[in-house]
Design a protein around this motif. Structure first.
Motif, PDB file in Angstrom:
ATOM      1  N   GLY A   1      28.934 -61.254  -7.196  1.00  9.64           N
ATOM      2  CA  GLY A   1      28.474 -60.585  -8.409  1.00  9.64           C
ATOM      3  C   GLY A   1      29.627 -60.168  -9.298  1.00  9.64           C
TER       4      GLY A   1
ATOM      5  N   SER B   1      30.801 -63.276 -10.988  1.00 14.13           N
ATOM      6  CA  SER B   1      29.879 -63.665 -12.055  1.00 14.13           C
ATOM      7  C   SER B   1      30.099 -62.820 -13.300  1.00 14.13           C
ATOM      8  CB  SER B   1      28.433 -63.524 -11.575  1.00 14.13           C
ATOM      9  OG  SER B   1      28.179 -64.389 -10.486  1.00 14.13           O
ATOM     10  N   TRP B   2      30.358 -61.523 -13.097  1.00 14.89           N
ATOM     11  CA  TRP B   2      30.601 -60.656 -14.246  1.00 14.89           C
ATOM     12  C   TRP B   2      31.918 -61.003 -14.931  1.00 14.89           C
ATOM     13  CZ3 TRP B   2      34.350 -56.598 -14.705  1.00 14.89           C
ATOM     14  CH2 TRP B   2      34.209 -55.819 -15.865  1.00 14.89           C
TER      15      TRP B   2
ATOM     16  N   HIS C   1      31.413 -64.559 -16.600  1.00 17.65           N
ATOM     17  CA  HIS C   1      30.257 -64.660 -17.500  1.00 17.65           C
ATOM     18  C   HIS C   1      29.366 -65.852 -17.134  1.00 17.65           C
ATOM     19  CE1 HIS C   1      32.045 -61.577 -20.079  1.00 17.65           C
ATOM     20  NE2 HIS C   1      33.185 -62.235 -19.986  1.00 17.65           N
ATOM     21  N   THR C   2      29.051 -65.971 -15.876  1.00 19.07           N
ATOM     22  CA  THR C   2      28.186 -67.040 -15.401  1.00 19.07           C
ATOM     23  C   THR C   2      27.398 -66.535 -14.198  1.00 19.07           C
ATOM     24  OG1 THR C   2      28.114 -69.279 -14.500  1.00 19.07           O
ATOM     25  CG2 THR C   2      30.034 -67.959 -13.956  1.00 19.07           C
ATOM     26  N   LEU C   3      26.219 -67.117 -14.004  1.00 17.30           N
ATOM     27  CA  LEU C   3      25.362 -66.760 -12.875  1.00 17.30           C
ATOM     28  C   LEU C   3      25.452 -67.769 -11.739  1.00 17.30           C
ATOM     29  CD1 LEU C   3      22.144 -65.647 -14.795  1.00 17.30           C
ATOM     30  CD2 LEU C   3      23.919 -64.191 -13.822  1.00 17.30           C
ATOM     31  N   ARG C   4      26.326 -68.749 -11.838  1.00 20.31           N
ATOM     32  CA  ARG C   4      26.383 -69.805 -10.829  1.00 20.31           C
ATOM     33  C   ARG C   4      26.722 -69.285  -9.434  1.00 20.31           C
ATOM     34  NH1 ARG C   4      30.583 -73.248  -8.938  1.00 20.31           N
ATOM     35  NH2 ARG C   4      29.737 -75.127  -7.960  1.00 20.31           N
TER      36      ARG C   4
ATOM     37  N   LEU D   1      26.089 -66.375  -7.905  1.00 18.04           N
ATOM     38  CA  LEU D   1      24.939 -65.705  -7.306  1.00 18.04           C
ATOM     39  C   LEU D   1      23.787 -66.664  -7.069  1.00 18.04           C
ATOM     40  CD1 LEU D   1      24.911 -62.312  -9.252  1.00 18.04           C
ATOM     41  CD2 LEU D   1      25.571 -62.709  -6.883  1.00 18.04           C
ATOM     42  N   LEU D   2      23.552 -67.583  -8.001  1.00 16.00           N
ATOM     43  CA  LEU D   2      22.465 -68.541  -7.825  1.00 16.00           C
ATOM     44  C   LEU D   2      22.765 -69.517  -6.687  1.00 16.00           C
ATOM     45  CD1 LEU D   2      21.539 -69.318 -11.540  1.00 16.00           C
ATOM     46  CD2 LEU D   2      20.300 -67.895  -9.903  1.00 16.00           C
TER      47      LEU D   2
ATOM     48  N   GLU E   1      20.070 -71.259 -14.288  1.00 20.65           N
ATOM     49  CA  GLU E   1      21.000 -70.405 -15.027  1.00 20.65           C
ATOM     50  C   GLU E   1      20.704 -70.430 -16.524  1.00 20.65           C
ATOM     51  OE1 GLU E   1      25.834 -69.788 -15.578  1.00 20.65           O
ATOM     52  OE2 GLU E   1      25.035 -71.657 -14.745  1.00 20.65           O
TER      53      GLU E   1
ATOM     54  N   LEU F   1      19.608 -67.131 -18.710  1.00 20.61           N
ATOM     55  CA  LEU F   1      20.398 -66.700 -19.869  1.00 20.61           C
ATOM     56  C   LEU F   1      19.564 -66.691 -21.141  1.00 20.61           C
ATOM     57  CD1 LEU F   1      23.813 -68.472 -19.177  1.00 20.61           C
ATOM     58  CD2 LEU F   1      23.215 -66.086 -18.808  1.00 20.61           C
TER      59      LEU F   1
ATOM     60  N   ARG G   1      17.578 -63.572 -21.057  1.00 23.66           N
ATOM     61  CA  ARG G   1      18.427 -62.423 -21.374  1.00 23.66           C
ATOM     62  C   ARG G   1      18.669 -62.318 -22.875  1.00 23.66           C
ATOM     63  NH1 ARG G   1      24.666 -62.891 -20.428  1.00 23.66           N
ATOM     64  NH2 ARG G   1      24.214 -64.218 -22.232  1.00 23.66           N
TER      65      ARG G   1
END
Length: 342
Positions: free
Chosen positions: A105, A108-109, A112-115, A117-118, A240, A244, A247
């Motif tokens: 996490g 990811s922060w 700037h990507t959710l890859r 965690l996903l 992802e 996004l 969001r």
């Protein structure tokens, strides 16, 4: 000169071939598996099936399981029992998922990507589906619940084959090596995850909660999931993008100003020049009873109207003389003459 001409002709041929080749659309995501990964995946799958077959047929592997169980390692080396009770937590689903998810996490922060965690979520989902289905389908009992010496204890309602602790350790710690950003970090994390998962598997054998074959199958099951993750990359990228987009829509709704209630505006009618204005509506006359009613605070008696009264100051009257406002002759004081009208 000839060398330059030959080189120019070859370059023209190469560019002509490139122009003739059709371009692949950029929006199509095709998972790419290297040849080395495909070979390793096939070998691991063959190893997985071989272990299952060896246990089902009650081969030498089952006899080895019973020999290790009768050896009772926790009685042979009791001094490390307290340490291994805590070390085996590195293979439990809850604590390891929380630790790894916290690290991913933060990544990811920062990126700037959710890859990250996903990818972790996809690997744990595959782990639950594959290992959970194998546990329920084969139903093997553990060493502490064995009924017949020398049997494989299959189909008796157990849930230890393959070892969930071992498979979870391979996947959870191996995902860090899979998501490493540099080759050097990938090598170090791969070695660390291999040592950790190997220690977790042997710890379960030491404690007597799993057969040795359970641990071997758990290692193979976790490695198969890690090797199959590149096939899940298109789904991860699609998820992802959708997250996004959601969001961005939510942020747009929050930043949208609230519409204020409209204030009614009286329309103004414009008329051209030369057209007379419409007469104003005539108000209803006030009833005589209401007009004749005097103020309550005045004393009773005759009172003059405001137009008949002239304010008087030390300098004199500030109101200019007016014909309508000239006092009547019979109201003049004695000896005063009536002013001349202009």
């Amino acid at each position: 000169m000839r060398t330059e001409r030959n080189l120019t002709r070859r370059l023209d041929r190469v560019f002509a071939r490139l122009d003739r080749e059709p371009e692949r659309p950029a929006h199509i995501d095709v998972p790419r598996m290297s040849r080395h990964r495909v070979v390793l995946f096939s070998a691991t799958l063959a190893f997985y099936l071989a272990i299952v077959w060896a246990v089902v047929t009650t081969s030498w592997l089952v006899r080895l399981d019973w020999q290790v169980m009768f050896f009772r390692p926790y009685q042979q080396w009791p001094e490390i029992h307290a340490f291994l009770d805590y070390y085996v937590v590195l293979g439990q689903r809850g604590p390891t998922a929380v630790m790894v998810a916290s690290w991913l996490g933060w990544r990811s922060w920062r990126q700037h990507t959710l890859r990250p965690l996903l990818t972790l979520a996809a690997s744990l989902l595959l782990l639950n589906i594959t290992v959970g289905a194998a546990k329920i389908g084969m139903g093997r009992l553990g060493p502490h619940y064995a009924t017949v010496i020398g049997s494989n204890e299959m189909g008796l309602g157990g849930d230890i084959f393959p070892s969930g602790h071992t498979a979870n350790a391979v996947v959870t710690w191996g995902i860090l090596a899979y998501l490493a950003s540099t080759p050097r970090a990938r090598r170090w994390l791969s070695a660390l995850s291999a040592v950790t998962s190997l220690g977790v598997g042997l710890t379960t054998v030491y404690l007597g909660t799993h057969w040795l074959s359970d641990v071997l199958l758990g290692w193979a099951a976790g490695l198969l999931i890690l090797l199959a993750l590149p096939w899940c990359e298109p789904l991860i990228a699609r998820a992802e993008r959708r997250l996004l987009d959601l969001r961005d829509r939510w942020r747009a709704r929050r930043s949208r100003p609230v519409a204020e209630p409209a204030v009614p505006v009286t329309p103004v009618v414009l008329r051209p020049r030369g057209v007379p204005a419409e007469p104003a509506p005539v108000r209803e006359p006030v009833s005589s009873t209401r007009a004749s009613r005097g103020p309550v605070h005045l004393a009773p008696g005759p009172h003059t109207a405001r137009s008949e009264r002239t304010p008087v100051t030390p300098v004199g009257s500030r109101r200019p003389p007016h014909a309508d406002r000239v006092p009547h002759a019979d109201r003049l004081p004695r000896g005063a003459s009536q002013p001349a009208r202009p």
